[in-house]
Design a protein around this motif. Structure first.
Motif, PDB file in Angstrom:
ATOM      1  N   ALA A  64     -15.497-106.071  -1.588  1.00  0.00           N
ATOM      2  CA  ALA A  64     -16.148-106.624  -0.441  1.00  0.00           C
ATOM      3  C   ALA A  64     -15.641-107.926  -0.246  1.00  0.00           C
ATOM      4  O   ALA A  64     -15.418-108.298   1.157  1.00  0.00           O
ATOM      5  N   THR A  65     -15.339-108.650  -1.158  1.00  0.00           N
ATOM      6  CA  THR A  65     -14.416-110.277  -1.042  1.00  0.00           C
ATOM      7  C   THR A  65     -13.266-109.823  -0.070  1.00  0.00           C
ATOM      8  O   THR A  65     -12.767-110.290   0.832  1.00  0.00           O
ATOM      9  N   GLU A  66     -12.506-108.737  -0.488  1.00  0.00           N
ATOM     10  CA  GLU A  66     -11.309-108.597   0.089  1.00  0.00           C
ATOM     11  C   GLU A  66     -11.313-107.810   1.461  1.00  0.00           C
ATOM     12  O   GLU A  66     -10.617-108.205   2.559  1.00  0.00           O
ATOM     13  N   LEU A  67     -12.417-107.461   1.766  1.00  0.00           N
ATOM     14  CA  LEU A  67     -12.856-106.872   3.189  1.00  0.00           C
ATOM     15  C   LEU A  67     -12.912-108.019   4.169  1.00  0.00           C
ATOM     16  O   LEU A  67     -12.580-108.205   5.102  1.00  0.00           O
ATOM     17  N   GLU A  68     -13.884-108.818   3.720  1.00  0.00           N
ATOM     18  CA  GLU A  68     -14.286-110.067   4.273  1.00  0.00           C
ATOM     19  C   GLU A  68     -13.003-111.118   4.641  1.00  0.00           C
ATOM     20  O   GLU A  68     -12.847-111.523   5.714  1.00  0.00           O
ATOM     21  N   ARG A  69     -12.069-111.032   3.683  1.00  0.00           N
ATOM     22  CA  ARG A  69     -10.743-111.795   3.798  1.00  0.00           C
ATOM     23  C   ARG A  69     -10.006-111.359   4.905  1.00  0.00           C
ATOM     24  O   ARG A  69      -9.453-111.871   5.722  1.00  0.00           O
ATOM     25  N   ASP A  70      -9.949-109.713   4.888  1.00  0.00           N
ATOM     26  CA  ASP A  70      -9.168-109.091   5.732  1.00  0.00           C
ATOM     27  C   ASP A  70      -9.807-109.517   7.163  1.00  0.00           C
ATOM     28  O   ASP A  70      -8.905-109.657   8.132  1.00  0.00           O
ATOM     29  N   VAL A  71     -11.098-109.439   7.384  1.00  0.00           N
ATOM     30  CA  VAL A  71     -11.502-109.720   8.604  1.00  0.00           C
ATOM     31  C   VAL A  71     -11.314-110.993   9.029  1.00  0.00           C
ATOM     32  O   VAL A  71     -11.164-111.421  10.357  1.00  0.00           O
ATOM     33  N   CYS A  72     -11.389-111.938   8.172  1.00  0.00           N
ATOM     34  CA  CYS A  72     -11.207-113.340   8.526  1.00  0.00           C
ATOM     35  C   CYS A  72      -9.844-113.653   9.121  1.00  0.00           C
ATOM     36  O   CYS A  72      -9.644-114.447  10.001  1.00  0.00           O
ATOM     37  N   GLU A  73      -8.785-112.967   8.485  1.00  0.00           N
ATOM     38  CA  GLU A  73      -7.562-113.034   8.741  1.00  0.00           C
ATOM     39  C   GLU A  73      -7.125-112.562  10.257  1.00  0.00           C
ATOM     40  O   GLU A  73      -6.629-113.148  11.127  1.00  0.00           O
ATOM     41  N   ALA A  74      -8.156-111.750  10.473  1.00  0.00           N
ATOM     42  CA  ALA A  74      -7.953-110.870  11.905  1.00  0.00           C
ATOM     43  C   ALA A  74      -8.543-111.783  12.929  1.00  0.00           C
ATOM     44  O   ALA A  74      -7.989-111.967  14.076  1.00  0.00           O
ATOM     45  N   TYR A  75      -9.696-112.473  12.718  1.00  0.00           N
ATOM     46  CA  TYR A  75     -10.288-113.329  13.596  1.00  0.00           C
ATOM     47  C   TYR A  75      -9.547-114.397  13.872  1.00  0.00           C
ATOM     48  O   TYR A  75      -9.859-115.183  15.039  1.00  0.00           O
ATOM     49  N   LEU A  76      -9.079-115.107  12.685  1.00  0.00           N
ATOM     50  CA  LEU A  76      -8.076-116.322  12.875  1.00  0.00           C
ATOM     51  C   LEU A  76      -7.042-116.200  14.019  1.00  0.00           C
ATOM     52  O   LEU A  76      -7.142-116.917  14.874  1.00  0.00           O
ATOM     53  N   GLN A  77      -6.478-115.188  13.983  1.00  0.00           N
ATOM     54  CA  GLN A  77      -5.631-114.686  14.990  1.00  0.00           C
ATOM     55  C   GLN A  77      -6.102-114.561  16.436  1.00  0.00           C
ATOM     56  O   GLN A  77      -5.510-115.349  17.165  1.00  0.00           O
ATOM     57  N   LEU A  78      -7.325-113.930  16.398  1.00  0.00           N
ATOM     58  CA  LEU A  78      -7.952-113.881  17.772  1.00  0.00           C
ATOM     59  C   LEU A  78      -8.399-115.257  18.288  1.00  0.00           C
ATOM     60  O   LEU A  78      -8.724-115.438  19.625  1.00  0.00           O
TER      61      LEU A  78
END
Length: 152
Positions: free
Chosen positions: A93-107
């Motif tokens: 779950a932590t990794e899922l959220e990390r991946d989502v954070c990285e995508a939103y940072l780009q956006l």
């Protein structure tokens, strides 16, 4: 003028959408596998990721583009016995959220104010969810920025 390596708005939206598809799939697994209270946390996270998935899909459509579809499946955590324990699920779950954070940072770098606002709110929420799953919560200086590249 955009830098040559900068993704287009539609690419960045679809990258974030793809990460939300993976999170929806992943939290369905976590919720079905975890015990309370993690099962309840996973159900809440699943609802939140569905909301952001739908918002991103609408944002891509608003750009006149085709939203990236969900994959038929995504990697899930398993151990040698085939069933992950609570620690494995929390790490996942932590990794899922990390991946989502990285995508939103780009956006969040979008010039479109509506999209930028969406990205910043979603990044903030994903950061908080990530901290809730971590055994020893540590807020990075720059949430969403790849950890190996965090400025000192």
């Amino acid at each position: 003028m955009a830098e040559p390596d900068a993704p287009s708005l539609v690419e960045a939206l679809n990258t974030a959408l793809a990460s939300e598809h993976a999170a929806v799939h992943g939290y369905g697994f976590v919720g079905a596998t975890a015990e309370e209270p993690d099962r309840g946390h996973a159900a809440t996270a699943l609802d939140e990721h569905r909301h952001w998935r739908d918002a991103l899909r609408d944002a891509v459509l608003d750009q006149g583009a085709e939203p990236v579809p969900a994959e038929p499946g995504y990697p899930l955590p398993t151990d040698e016995g085939g069933s992950p324990d609570e620690v494995d699920l929390r790490v996942f779950a932590t990794e899922l959220e990390r991946d989502v954070c990285e995508a939103y940072l780009q956006l969040a770098a979008a010039t479109d104010e509506t999209v930028r606002t969406l990205a910043c709110i979603a990044l903030q929420e994903a950061t908080v969810r990530r901290l809730q799953w971590e055994p020893t919560p540590t807020l990075p200086a720059f949430p969403g920025y790849p950890e190996q590249d965090q400025p000192a």
